[in-house]
Each structure stands twice: as C-alpha cells, then as structure tokens.
Scaffold this motif. Structure first.
Motif, PDB file in Angstrom:
ATOM      1  N   THR A   3     103.517 -46.750  54.320  1.00 29.78           N
ATOM      2  CA  THR A   3     102.681 -45.780  53.635  1.00 29.78           C
ATOM      3  C   THR A   3     101.459 -46.493  53.051  1.00 29.78           C
ATOM      4  N   PRO A   4     100.256 -45.922  53.204  1.00 32.55           N
ATOM      5  CA  PRO A   4      99.082 -46.556  52.601  1.00 32.55           C
ATOM      6  C   PRO A   4      99.187 -46.555  51.075  1.00 32.55           C
ATOM      7  N   ALA A   5      98.508 -47.502  50.420  1.00 32.98           N
ATOM      8  CA  ALA A   5      98.486 -47.534  48.956  1.00 32.98           C
ATOM      9  C   ALA A   5      97.767 -46.305  48.430  1.00 32.98           C
ATOM     10  N   ASP A  23      84.854 -33.230  52.793  1.00 32.39           N
ATOM     11  CA  ASP A  23      85.654 -33.809  53.869  1.00 32.39           C
ATOM     12  C   ASP A  23      85.733 -35.345  53.758  1.00 32.39           C
ATOM     13  N   LEU A  24      86.104 -35.795  52.570  1.00 39.24           N
ATOM     14  CA  LEU A  24      86.265 -37.234  52.356  1.00 39.24           C
ATOM     15  C   LEU A  24      87.590 -37.708  52.944  1.00 39.24           C
ATOM     16  N   ASN A  25      87.502 -38.707  53.804  1.00 36.22           N
ATOM     17  CA  ASN A  25      88.709 -39.325  54.362  1.00 36.22           C
ATOM     18  C   ASN A  25      88.661 -40.807  54.070  1.00 36.22           C
ATOM     19  N   LEU A  26      89.758 -41.293  53.499  1.00 36.46           N
ATOM     20  CA  LEU A  26      89.759 -42.672  53.017  1.00 36.46           C
ATOM     21  C   LEU A  26      91.201 -43.162  53.004  1.00 36.46           C
ATOM     22  N   ARG A  27      91.391 -44.390  53.445  1.00 35.91           N
ATOM     23  CA  ARG A  27      92.753 -44.925  53.447  1.00 35.91           C
ATOM     24  C   ARG A  27      92.705 -46.409  53.111  1.00 35.91           C
ATOM     25  N   VAL A  28      93.488 -46.818  52.155  1.00 30.56           N
ATOM     26  CA  VAL A  28      93.544 -48.233  51.785  1.00 30.56           C
ATOM     27  C   VAL A  28      94.986 -48.705  51.975  1.00 30.56           C
ATOM     28  N   ALA A  29      95.154 -49.752  52.772  1.00 35.14           N
ATOM     29  CA  ALA A  29      96.500 -50.255  53.073  1.00 35.14           C
ATOM     30  C   ALA A  29      97.035 -51.064  51.897  1.00 35.14           C
ATOM     31  N   ARG A  30      98.333 -51.259  51.866  1.00 27.29           N
ATOM     32  CA  ARG A  30      98.930 -52.120  50.845  1.00 27.29           C
ATOM     33  C   ARG A  30      98.432 -53.544  51.043  1.00 27.29           C
ATOM     34  N   GLY A  31      98.081 -54.185  49.950  1.00 32.98           N
ATOM     35  CA  GLY A  31      97.605 -55.565  50.037  1.00 32.98           C
ATOM     36  C   GLY A  31      96.178 -55.709  50.539  1.00 32.98           C
ATOM     37  N   CYS A  65     100.469 -44.161  47.255  1.00 33.33           N
ATOM     38  CA  CYS A  65     101.754 -44.657  47.768  1.00 33.33           C
ATOM     39  C   CYS A  65     102.614 -43.502  48.283  1.00 33.33           C
ATOM     40  N   GLY A  66     101.977 -42.580  48.972  1.00 34.59           N
ATOM     41  CA  GLY A  66     102.699 -41.466  49.577  1.00 34.59           C
ATOM     42  C   GLY A  66     102.947 -40.297  48.640  1.00 34.59           C
ATOM     43  N   GLY A 189     100.280 -59.076  46.681  1.00 32.47           N
ATOM     44  CA  GLY A 189     100.628 -57.846  47.389  1.00 32.47           C
ATOM     45  C   GLY A 189      99.964 -56.593  46.863  1.00 32.47           C
ATOM     46  N   SER A 190      99.075 -56.719  45.849  1.00 36.40           N
ATOM     47  CA  SER A 190      98.406 -55.533  45.311  1.00 36.40           C
ATOM     48  C   SER A 190      97.319 -55.042  46.256  1.00 36.40           C
ATOM     49  N   ALA A 191      97.176 -53.725  46.308  1.00 37.74           N
ATOM     50  CA  ALA A 191      95.998 -53.144  46.941  1.00 37.74           C
ATOM     51  C   ALA A 191      94.957 -52.955  45.849  1.00 37.74           C
ATOM     52  N   ILE A 192      93.707 -53.185  46.196  1.00 36.82           N
ATOM     53  CA  ILE A 192      92.640 -53.061  45.207  1.00 36.82           C
ATOM     54  C   ILE A 192      91.539 -52.172  45.776  1.00 36.82           C
ATOM     55  N   PHE A 193      91.181 -51.147  44.983  1.00 35.71           N
ATOM     56  CA  PHE A 193      90.092 -50.253  45.364  1.00 35.71           C
ATOM     57  C   PHE A 193      89.040 -50.370  44.288  1.00 35.71           C
ATOM     58  N   MET A 194      87.861 -50.869  44.647  1.00 40.45           N
ATOM     59  CA  MET A 194      86.850 -51.012  43.614  1.00 40.45           C
ATOM     60  C   MET A 194      85.546 -50.349  44.005  1.00 40.45           C
ATOM     61  N   VAL A 195      84.975 -49.685  42.992  1.00 35.14           N
ATOM     62  CA  VAL A 195      83.672 -49.070  43.124  1.00 35.14           C
ATOM     63  C   VAL A 195      82.677 -50.090  42.596  1.00 35.14           C
TER      64      VAL A 195
END
Ligand SMILES: Nc1ncnc2c1ncn2[C@@H]1O[C@H](COP(=O)(O)OP(=O)(O)OP(=O)(O)O)[C@@H](O)[C@H]1O
Ligand SMILES: [Mg+2]
Length: 251
Positions: A3-5, A23-31, A65-66, A189-195
């Motif tokens: 499952t993506p983060a 229609d924003l589509n965005l996916r960030v994987a784990r790690g 995380c799902g 193992g953290s996923a990080i999403f930064m603006v």
C-alpha cells in the motif's frame, strides 16, 4: 504491491466558486521522499490539508497507508506526522519535555526509563545538540525547533511525514543538516512528502519531484540513481509552473 504511504485519486477541492485542485492524482511509496513544487497559490497547502483531513474533497479519494481520510480521519492521522512551516511547540518546555508531553497526548503508554530512552533515541536521530535537550524552546533557532518536531515524529514511529516549506528561513548549514536528516529518516523507512520552493534542495534529497499546476500534477520527474536531476530542466519546468500559477485561468 504494498500500500502506498499516501495516495490521492481524482481529487477536486473548491473554495466556493474557485476550484483549487482538479483531478489531482498523487502517490508516494513507503520509504520515498517526494517534493511538491508549485507557485504561490497553486494549492500545495490545500493538498496537505486534504491529507490531514482538514478539508473534504468534493470528488475523489485521499488515503494514508490505505486508510480513507474521509472515512476515518483519526486513524489516518495516526499514521502521519505533520510539521508546519512554523513549528508550534511549548516555548517554556525543553525539547525532552515537549516530546514527552506530545507522546502522551498521542496516547503513548510508555513510562519511566522506556519513555526516556524513546525520547533520547529520537533526539539523537535528528542530531539535536545534546547540550540543548533540557533547555527551553524559547531560546531555540528555527532549525532546532524543526528538529524537535521531527524527533516527535521519529518517537511516534509513524510511517509518513508531511512537511510544509521545511527549509524556508533556514541558513545553508541548517538546510544541509536538514537534508541529511531526511535521508536518515528515509533509511529508517519513513515516507516523506514535502512542499517546497527550494528546487535545489529538492533535487538534492527527493526521489521524485512533482509540479503542481492548474490544480494537478503537471509534471513528475524521478531521480535516476546517483545521476539525480537535470537542474536546468527542473528550473524551466518550475518557472513554467509559477507563471501558470499567476494566471489561474490559463488552460
Ligand atoms: N480557506 C480558504 N478559503 C478560500 N480560499 C482559499 C482558502 N485556502 C486557500 N484558498 C485559495 O486557494 C488557492 C490555493 O491556496 P494554497 O494555500 O493551497 O496555495 P499554496 O500553493 O500553498 O501557496 P503558497 O506557496 O503561497 O503557500 C489560493 O488561491 C488561495 O487563495
Ligand atoms: Mg502554502
């Protein structure tokens, strides 16, 4: 597939008559470290707010995380840590006391030596100078405060970290330390999403960079191994995105 983060699918957000995300589509994987760039008013903070459950999209779904954020905002928020541009912690408490307080607030049942070890481990992980651990936050620099906020995320062991403009106002030394810290967190193992508006910083640490333009990701580029990015190409795309943000009605 794991499952993506975090994942946004077909998300639309409007404030009254103004549609900010379409229609924003965005996916960030784990790690994975993902940097989102876009001009002022492009909808970056709005995107963060959708993942935090602070606003409900008109269409589409947002998952952490799902977990569907609209269906179970508390469970979704339990999987992430959010560090706003200006970290809000208690000025009259020390770094150790702040983390202790917020960990308990988050429901931690750790006590005594176990709690102390958790806090020390987190403060070491963010490389905050041990001499400062017991000093009140009132005397801290912006970079030090940010380390405390990230240490709290480390202590909570959440799989996802959301950061809004983390390097704005940091000097080059603090920015470089911050980028090293992000790489340490990814290694854990953290996923990080930064603006961010810091294109060069993003190119230094991110696995992928997305450009938010006209309400959705107009370009997404991946760092290819040690080669990283073509910075001139990134500049061109970023200039394009910021110009478009200044003309929201542009097709
Ligand atoms: N609560 C709100 N009510 C009405 N309009 C809003 C609200 N929040 C944001 N907006 C509008 O939505 C658009 C996107 O705002 P947002 O804060 O997401 O942009 P941003 O990309 O984070 O910009 P910046 O780089 O300046 O932080 C802007 O036009 C803003 O004026
Ligand atoms: Mg913003």
């Amino acid at each position: 597939m794991t499952t993506p983060a975090m994942e946004a699918t077909g998300v639309t957000v409007a404030y009254g008559a103004t549609t900010v995300l379409r229609d924003l589509n965005l996916r960030v994987a784990r790690g994975e470290i993902y940097a989102l760039l876009g001009g002022n008013g492009a909808g970056k903070s709005t995107t963060l707010n959708a993942f935090l459950g602070f606003l409900a999209p008109q269409t589409g779904s947002v998952r952490v995380c799902g977990i569907d954020v609209a269906a179970d905002p508390l469970a979704a928020r339990g999987q992430l840590a959010y560090v706003p541009e200006n970290v809000a912690l208690y000025e009259h408490l020390s770094a150790r006391e702040n983390i202790d307080y917020f960990l308990r607030l988050a429901g931690s049942d750790r006590t005594g030596a176990t709690m102390d070890a958790t806090i020390d481990d987190a403060l070491r992980a963010v490389r905050l100078d041990p001499a400062a651990w017991t000093r009140r936050l009132g005397g801290y620099s912006k970079g030090m405060r940010q380390k405390v906020a990230i240490a709290l995320a480390v202590a909570r062991q959440v799989p996802l970290l959301l950061l809004d403009e983390p390097t704005t106002g940091l000097d080059p030394q603090a920015t470089s330390e911050f980028n090293t810290l992000l790489q340490d967190l990814r290694a854990r193992g953290s996923a990080i999403f930064m603006v961010t508006h810091d294109l060069l910083g993003a190119a230094e640490v991110a696995d992928r960079i997305g450009f938010l333009e006209r309400g959705h990701i107009s370009h997404e580029v991946a760092a290819s191994g040690a080669e990283h990015y073509d910075v001139r190409d990134l500049y061109r795309r970023y200039a394009g995105a910021t110009n478009a943000a200044a003309r929201p009605e542009a097709a």
